[in-house]
Design an enzyme around this catalytic site. Structure first.
Site, mmCIF file in Angstrom:
data_model
loop_
_atom_site.group_PDB
_atom_site.id
_atom_site.type_symbol
_atom_site.label_atom_id
_atom_site.label_comp_id
_atom_site.label_asym_id
_atom_site.label_seq_id
_atom_site.Cartn_x
_atom_site.Cartn_y
_atom_site.Cartn_z
ATOM 1 C CD1 TRP A 69 -18.773 -19.249 10.756
ATOM 2 C CD2 TRP A 69 -17.809 -20.818 9.472
ATOM 3 N NE1 TRP A 69 -18.268 -20.207 11.604
ATOM 4 C CE2 TRP A 69 -17.661 -21.192 10.835
ATOM 5 C CE3 TRP A 69 -17.292 -21.666 8.477
ATOM 6 C CZ2 TRP A 69 -17.023 -22.364 11.227
ATOM 7 C CZ3 TRP A 69 -16.652 -22.828 8.871
ATOM 8 C CH2 TRP A 69 -16.522 -23.174 10.230
ATOM 9 C CG MET A 78 -7.850 -7.152 10.494
ATOM 10 S SD MET A 78 -8.062 -8.572 11.596
ATOM 11 C CE MET A 78 -9.767 -8.343 12.114
ATOM 12 C CG HIS A 81 -2.002 -1.060 1.097
ATOM 13 N ND1 HIS A 81 -1.716 -2.403 1.194
ATOM 14 C CD2 HIS A 81 -3.336 -0.977 0.856
ATOM 15 C CE1 HIS A 81 -2.836 -3.092 1.038
ATOM 16 N NE2 HIS A 81 -3.826 -2.262 0.827
#
Length: 335
Positions: free
Chosen positions: A228, A177, A47
């Site tokens: 999930w 994150m 980044h």
């Protein structure tokens, strides 16, 4: 891959020159160049240095408007809603972070949600900025569709980065994150460096988990963190960013074909106003001491709290220069 070392001052100077050539004011060019260079010197190359060419491409395509300024549209107590006007994401994010801290200094807590802004690059940048000034920081952004819900073949979720930051001594504890196991910037970095991911990071065309960067970039189906659970967290982050900012959702962003006009949230907490403030530093130190006392699988690999690696990498890169793929650096010099 040929790697060279570039000093902080040289990299920042090159970034600033290119930004000014692309209609940035001196002030904005200075801030953006510093943010990109700091991300690089602290080891977040995905980044920083490796993202810079795409940032310039977005400017040239009119997706990032250099002279656009963010503006407040609505306030409700300690919450404000802002319009980003497609301005440079890092500049808008820094303004929102500072404003959240200003609100928190009065109310104890401040929240700024911004619509129609652009990629903030490294989200941890704003966590570090707030924590160094004594504030707890929570921030997140939505993205285009690049992650499937658990059990789905089609990506309907974004990797929606989430940042937590807490002051710690002269530095900070900063968790930055994405909701994918690896951010797409990180996956692209592995591809540039010709390496496989250390763990499975997404799905290939035949719905198998893979650690090959090229295969994941082809499908844009990154693996949700916690399976999930990460998918569910991504969905809620998108919902909250969208409704708090009155901006676009992941689904709406994806209709544009390019990732721009995202929605973001910045929360600051002034812990100096807490009753237990005098004991907070001691409390955090005690928690970290206990955290690091864990028996290790490999004695040569001590556990690190979030942000600790950044401090060590920063020191090394400031001393010997920032490692850069020579081909990428040549591309940047020719922008």
């Amino acid at each position: 891959m040929n790697t060279i070392r570039v000093s902080y001052s040289e990299m920042k100077s090159v970034f600033k020159r290119i930004l000014i050539q692309n209609n940035f004011t001196e002030k904005k060019a200075e801030r953006c160049a510093e943010i990109f260079t700091t991300s690089s010197v602290e080891g977040i190359y995905s980044h920083g240095i490796y993202r810079f060419p795409r940032f310039i491409d977005y400017i040239k395509k009119g997706l990032v408007i250099p002279d656009a300024e963010p503006e407040k549209k609505h306030s409700a107590g300690a919450l404000e809603q802002w319009e980003g006007n497609l301005g440079p994401g890092p500049v808008n994010a820094e303004i929102c972070t500072n404003r959240a801290m200003e609100i928190a200094s009065v109310n104890g807590l401040g929240c700024v949600a911004i619509a129609n802004t652009n990629h903030w690059m490294r989200g941890g940048t704003y966590g570090w900025q707030a924590a160094r000034k004594g504030y707890v920081f929570i921030g997140w952004t939505n993205t285009e569709k690049n992650m499937p819900a658990w059990g789905a073949k089609e990506s309907k979720l974004g990797n929606n980065p989430l940042v937590f930051a807490v002051p710690f001594g002269d530095e900070a504890i900063v968790l930055d994150m994405a909701m994918t196991q690896f951010s797409y910037g990180k996956i692209e970095t592995f591809k540039v460096e010709g390496k496989d991911l250390p763990f499975a990071g997404g799905f290939n065309k035949i719905n198998e988990l893979t650690n090959h960067p090229k295969e994941i970039l082809e499908t844009m189906r990154g693996l949700p963190i916690g399976y999930w659970k990460g998918a569910g967290l991504s969905l809620l982050l998108d919902i909250l960013a969208t409704i708090l900012s009155a901006g676009l959702s992941t689904g709406e962003l994806s209709k544009r074909g390019k990732e721009y006009g995202v929605s973001q949230v910045f929360v600051a907490i002034d812990i100096q106003q807490l009753k237990n403030f005098p004991s907070i530093e001691k409390t955090i130190s005690s928690i970290i001491e206990d955290f690091k006392s864990a028996a290790l699988i490999d004695p040569k690999e001590p556990v690190k709290y979030p942000g600790e690696r950044v401090v060590n990498v920063r020191k090394e890169n400031l001393r010997i220069g920032i490692p850069v793929n020579e081909k990428v650096w040549e591309e940047i010099l020719n922008l």
